[in-house]
Design a protein around this motif. Structure first.
Motif, PDB file in Angstrom:
ATOM      1  N   SER A  72       0.657  -1.277  -0.004  1.00 37.42           N
ATOM      2  CA  SER A  72       0.066  -0.039   0.093  1.00 37.42           C
ATOM      3  C   SER A  72       0.992   1.403  -0.043  1.00 37.42           C
ATOM      4  N   ALA A  73       2.238   1.267   0.063  1.00 30.26           N
ATOM      5  CA  ALA A  73       3.138   2.396   0.202  1.00 30.26           C
ATOM      6  C   ALA A  73       2.929   3.323  -1.089  1.00 30.26           C
ATOM      7  N   HIS A  74       2.641   2.751  -2.192  1.00 31.14           N
ATOM      8  CA  HIS A  74       2.463   3.497  -3.384  1.00 31.14           C
ATOM      9  C   HIS A  74       1.138   4.389  -3.328  1.00 31.14           C
ATOM     10  N   GLY A 101      -0.935  14.483  -2.910  1.00 31.30           N
ATOM     11  CA  GLY A 101      -2.405  15.338  -3.421  1.00 31.30           C
ATOM     12  C   GLY A 101      -2.780  14.363  -4.696  1.00 31.30           C
ATOM     13  N   ARG A 102      -2.414  13.223  -4.755  1.00 30.21           N
ATOM     14  CA  ARG A 102      -2.970  12.481  -6.137  1.00 30.21           C
ATOM     15  C   ARG A 102      -3.524  11.123  -5.850  1.00 30.21           C
ATOM     16  N   LEU A 103      -4.411  10.567  -6.440  1.00 26.97           N
ATOM     17  CA  LEU A 103      -4.837   9.248  -6.149  1.00 26.97           C
ATOM     18  C   LEU A 103      -4.414   8.306  -7.700  1.00 26.97           C
ATOM     19  N   ASP A 104      -3.227   7.708  -7.365  1.00 25.10           N
ATOM     20  CA  ASP A 104      -2.396   6.913  -8.212  1.00 25.10           C
ATOM     21  C   ASP A 104      -2.862   5.348  -8.361  1.00 25.10           C
ATOM     22  N   LEU A 105      -3.021   4.752  -9.418  1.00 25.72           N
ATOM     23  CA  LEU A 105      -3.313   3.616  -9.413  1.00 25.72           C
ATOM     24  C   LEU A 105      -2.031   2.702  -9.885  1.00 25.72           C
ATOM     25  N   LEU A 106      -1.805   1.625  -9.592  1.00 28.68           N
ATOM     26  CA  LEU A 106      -0.721   0.377 -10.204  1.00 28.68           C
ATOM     27  C   LEU A 106      -1.558  -0.157 -11.144  1.00 28.68           C
ATOM     28  N   VAL A 107      -1.041  -0.023 -12.396  1.00 30.17           N
ATOM     29  CA  VAL A 107      -1.639  -0.904 -13.659  1.00 30.17           C
ATOM     30  C   VAL A 107      -0.618  -2.049 -14.132  1.00 30.17           C
ATOM     31  N   CYS A 108      -1.029  -3.066 -14.094  1.00 28.76           N
ATOM     32  CA  CYS A 108      -0.408  -4.278 -14.631  1.00 28.76           C
ATOM     33  C   CYS A 108      -0.080  -4.286 -15.809  1.00 28.76           C
ATOM     34  N   ARG A 109       1.323  -4.522 -16.103  1.00 30.78           N
ATOM     35  CA  ARG A 109       1.815  -4.478 -17.412  1.00 30.78           C
ATOM     36  C   ARG A 109       1.799  -5.555 -18.404  1.00 30.78           C
ATOM     37  N   GLN A 110       1.251  -6.585 -17.590  1.00 26.43           N
ATOM     38  CA  GLN A 110       1.016  -8.052 -18.368  1.00 26.43           C
ATOM     39  C   GLN A 110      -0.451  -7.923 -18.873  1.00 26.43           C
ATOM     40  N   CYS A 111      -1.606  -7.484 -17.816  1.00 27.61           N
ATOM     41  CA  CYS A 111      -2.816  -7.777 -18.384  1.00 27.61           C
ATOM     42  C   CYS A 111      -3.396  -6.608 -18.301  1.00 27.61           C
ATOM     43  N   GLY A 112      -2.968  -5.414 -17.780  1.00 22.44           N
ATOM     44  CA  GLY A 112      -4.065  -4.132 -17.904  1.00 22.44           C
ATOM     45  C   GLY A 112      -4.605  -3.822 -16.686  1.00 22.44           C
ATOM     46  N   THR A 113      -4.888  -4.765 -15.610  1.00 23.91           N
ATOM     47  CA  THR A 113      -5.631  -4.394 -14.670  1.00 23.91           C
ATOM     48  C   THR A 113      -5.215  -3.402 -13.678  1.00 23.91           C
ATOM     49  N   ALA A 114      -5.904  -2.622 -13.424  1.00 28.14           N
ATOM     50  CA  ALA A 114      -5.451  -1.489 -12.342  1.00 28.14           C
ATOM     51  C   ALA A 114      -5.792  -1.833 -11.022  1.00 28.14           C
ATOM     52  N   HIS A 115      -4.923  -1.513 -10.154  1.00 30.49           N
ATOM     53  CA  HIS A 115      -5.135  -1.908  -8.502  1.00 30.49           C
ATOM     54  C   HIS A 115      -4.754  -0.532  -7.830  1.00 30.49           C
ATOM     55  N   LEU A 116      -5.252  -0.559  -6.713  1.00 28.99           N
ATOM     56  CA  LEU A 116      -4.986   0.619  -5.577  1.00 28.99           C
ATOM     57  C   LEU A 116      -3.731   0.169  -4.820  1.00 28.99           C
ATOM     58  N   ALA A 117      -3.626  -0.837  -4.246  1.00 34.92           N
ATOM     59  CA  ALA A 117      -2.665  -1.431  -3.451  1.00 34.92           C
ATOM     60  C   ALA A 117      -2.333  -2.746  -3.540  1.00 34.92           C
ATOM     61  N   ILE A 118      -1.233  -3.233  -4.006  1.00 35.74           N
ATOM     62  CA  ILE A 118      -1.225  -4.561  -4.236  1.00 35.74           C
ATOM     63  C   ILE A 118       0.259  -4.783  -4.685  1.00 35.74           C
ATOM     64  N   SER A 119       0.943  -6.003  -4.413  1.00 35.94           N
ATOM     65  CA  SER A 119       2.347  -6.331  -4.756  1.00 35.94           C
ATOM     66  C   SER A 119       2.209  -7.319  -5.803  1.00 35.94           C
ATOM     67  N   VAL A 120       1.393  -8.249  -5.947  1.00 33.85           N
ATOM     68  CA  VAL A 120       1.270  -9.248  -7.017  1.00 33.85           C
ATOM     69  C   VAL A 120      -0.234  -9.093  -7.488  1.00 33.85           C
ATOM     70  N   CYS A 121      -0.230  -9.124  -8.995  1.00 33.21           N
ATOM     71  CA  CYS A 121      -1.248  -8.891  -9.644  1.00 33.21           C
ATOM     72  C   CYS A 121      -2.253 -10.146  -9.289  1.00 33.21           C
ATOM     73  N   ASP A 122      -3.599  -9.767  -8.931  1.00 31.28           N
ATOM     74  CA  ASP A 122      -4.322 -11.100  -8.456  1.00 31.28           C
ATOM     75  C   ASP A 122      -5.158 -11.417  -9.797  1.00 31.28           C
ATOM     76  N   VAL A 123      -4.934 -10.946 -10.927  1.00 26.46           N
ATOM     77  CA  VAL A 123      -5.533 -11.393 -12.138  1.00 26.46           C
ATOM     78  C   VAL A 123      -4.468 -12.430 -12.658  1.00 26.46           C
ATOM     79  N   CYS A 124      -3.146 -11.840 -12.996  1.00 27.08           N
ATOM     80  CA  CYS A 124      -2.171 -12.816 -13.797  1.00 27.08           C
ATOM     81  C   CYS A 124      -1.156 -13.347 -12.903  1.00 27.08           C
ATOM     82  N   GLY A 125      -0.764 -12.514 -11.850  1.00 26.10           N
ATOM     83  CA  GLY A 125       0.343 -13.002 -11.045  1.00 26.10           C
ATOM     84  C   GLY A 125       1.816 -12.229 -11.214  1.00 26.10           C
ATOM     85  N   SER A 126       1.577 -11.165 -12.350  1.00 26.48           N
ATOM     86  CA  SER A 126       2.576 -10.255 -12.566  1.00 26.48           C
ATOM     87  C   SER A 126       3.123  -9.603 -11.167  1.00 26.48           C
TER      88      SER A 126
END
Ligand SMILES: [Zn+2]
Length: 134
Positions: free
Chosen positions: A13-15, A23-48
């Motif tokens: 969740s640090a990001h 002052g922003r709301l940023d997303l982590l977007v998986c470069r493998q499958c394109g899924t957007a996440h708020l706070a994650i270290s491993v994509c829960d869709v593809c494992g990237s």
């Protein structure tokens, strides 16, 4: 006055919390499958573990909400009652945040990200329109 409790960030969740502090709301977007996440270290869709940081649109809809009548911490006692809810962002992730603005609030109503700063930390809130969902 009691100081406001603040969440502690972990590696996943640090990001998210760092972007809010700036002052922003940023997303982590998986470069493998394109899924957007708020706070994650491993994509829960593809494992990237390969993500890009991208600003969220800040546009969402009310997924669920509640009116809070009992303070869960003394620092919030003078704000009662207030509304909080789960907002589903246009990019997909959902987060719980205070809901600001017109009432009645309804599920499906549009919500716009509104940055708040409390005790030097950044937080997400959402401005809600009372307009009926389309
Ligand atoms: Zn993925």
């Amino acid at each position: 006055m009691t100081s406001t409790p603040v969440p502690g960030a972990d590696p996943a969740s640090a990001h998210f919390f760092h972007s809010l502090d700036e002052g922003r709301l940023d997303l982590l977007v998986c470069r493998q499958c394109g899924t957007a996440h708020l706070a994650i270290s491993v994509c829960d869709v593809c494992g990237s573990i390969d993500f890009s940081s991208e600003p969220a649109s800040g546009i969402g809809i009310i997924y669920s909400f509640t009116r809070v009548h009992i303070a869960h911490h003394p620092a919030f006692a003078d704000q009662l009652p207030f509304c909080g809810g789960i907002v589903e962002l246009a990019e997909g992730p959902r987060l719980f945040a205070p809901l600001l603005g017109e009432e009645p609030i309804s599920v499906g109503a549009p919500a716009i990200f509104e940055w708040q700063q409390i005790d030097g930390r950044g937080f997400a809130a959402f401005r809600v329109s009372a307009a009926a969902p389309q």
